[in-house]
Write an enzyme that holds these catalytic residues in place. Structure first.
Site, short mmCIF file in Angstrom:
data_model
loop_
_atom_site.label_atom_id
_atom_site.label_comp_id
_atom_site.label_asym_id
_atom_site.label_seq_id
_atom_site.Cartn_x
_atom_site.Cartn_y
_atom_site.Cartn_z
CG HIS A 278 66.33 4.19 -72.87
ND1 HIS A 278 65.30 3.28 -72.76
CD2 HIS A 278 67.16 3.93 -71.83
CE1 HIS A 278 65.49 2.51 -71.71
NE2 HIS A 278 66.63 2.88 -71.14
CG HIS B 106 61.95 6.58 -75.97
ND1 HIS B 106 62.37 7.26 -74.84
CD2 HIS B 106 62.33 5.28 -75.79
CE1 HIS B 106 62.97 6.42 -74.01
NE2 HIS B 106 62.97 5.22 -74.57
CG ASP C 203 60.46 2.52 -72.22
OD1 ASP C 203 59.57 1.85 -72.76
OD2 ASP C 203 61.60 2.65 -72.70
CG MET D 244 68.01 -2.07 -77.06
SD MET D 244 66.69 -3.27 -77.34
CE MET D 244 65.29 -2.38 -76.66
CG ASP E 243 63.91 2.23 -76.74
OD1 ASP E 243 64.26 2.68 -75.64
OD2 ASP E 243 62.72 2.07 -77.06
CG MET F 206 68.33 0.31 -72.66
SD MET F 206 66.81 -0.48 -73.24
CE MET F 206 66.50 0.50 -74.73
CB SER G 136 59.62 3.41 -78.19
OG SER G 136 60.73 2.59 -78.55
CG MET H 268 63.82 0.70 -67.75
SD MET H 268 63.21 1.27 -69.37
CE MET H 268 62.65 -0.28 -70.10
#
Length: 221
Positions: free
Chosen positions: A68, A35, A177, A39, A37, A70, A10, A139
């Site tokens: 990913h 990966h 993760d 957010m 992330d 979020m 990540s 998660m």
């Protein structure tokens, strides 16, 4: 037959001042996926970066971008991450009221689609979309920040999802993760995971340590 265990470092744990170089370094060190992330400060209590930064990193590696998301609402941003170079787009089960519609939107762009489950969300919520997805992301921390402690109750969820995936007979990645390191990795692999997201454990020590970090997490040293 179980697939070989792979790793998706990540980049949330990378040095943001030299993010392109960090992506290239973790690729060279043995990453299978990158990966990414995302957010939004709304669905999770943190802000990382968006499609523009993701797109700027695409030229630094040929490895699949495992994005990913979020974020909520998520549907309006799916085309932007497609354009940014995402290969897999993972949505949260909890991020909207119409999961099946969101899955179909990703698939309409020709991309692989994953669904992520927060720690309190049961595996059973995916029962009616298992025939549509390419990846399940468990998660094992509450999403929003790196460096958190692994929540051991998620091992039972991983086992349940492993059985659900095997029952479909489909090629679905089971990704985990949160708090993944050389101690917790063997536990999630034994429970059925075949794709590990590692942040702090992968990026500690600087680029010269990345290959050794990956090997330790995967039990190769």
């Amino acid at each position: 037959m179980r697939k070989p265990v792979r790793i998706a470092p990540s980049i949330l744990a990378a040095d943001f001042a030299t993010l392109g170089a960090e992506v290239a370094a973790i690729d060279k060190a043995g990453a299978d996926y990158i990966h990414v992330d995302i957010m939004d400060g709304h669905f999770v209590p943190n802000i990382s970066f968006g499609p523009a930064v993701t797109k700027s990193l695409r030229s630094y590696t040929d490895k699949p971008f495992d994005c990913h998301l979020m974020i909520s609402p998520v549907d309006p941003f799916i085309p932007e991450f497609v354009d940014a170079g995402a290969d897999i787009i993972t949505l949260h089960q909890e991020a909207g009221a119409h999961l099946h519609r969101s899955i179909q939107l990703v698939k309409s762009h020709g991309k692989k689609v994953g669904v992520s489950l927060n720690p309190a969300t049961p595996a059973s919520t995916l029962e009616h979309v298992m025939d549509e997805i390419d990846l399940v992301l468990v998660m094992s921390v509450n999403p929003g920040f790196g460096g958190q402690t692994f929540i051991s109750s998620q091992l039972d969820k991983i086992r349940t999802l492993r059985a659900m995936i095997d029952e479909t007979g489909r090629d679905i990645d089971l990704e985990v993760d949160g708090g993944i390191n050389e101690t917790t990795a063997p536990l999630v692999i034994e429970a059925g995971a075949d794709l590990l997201v590692a942040g702090s454990a992968a990026f500690k020590g600087g680029p010269e340590q990345y290959a050794a970090n990956i090997n330790r997490i995967l039990g190769r040293s």
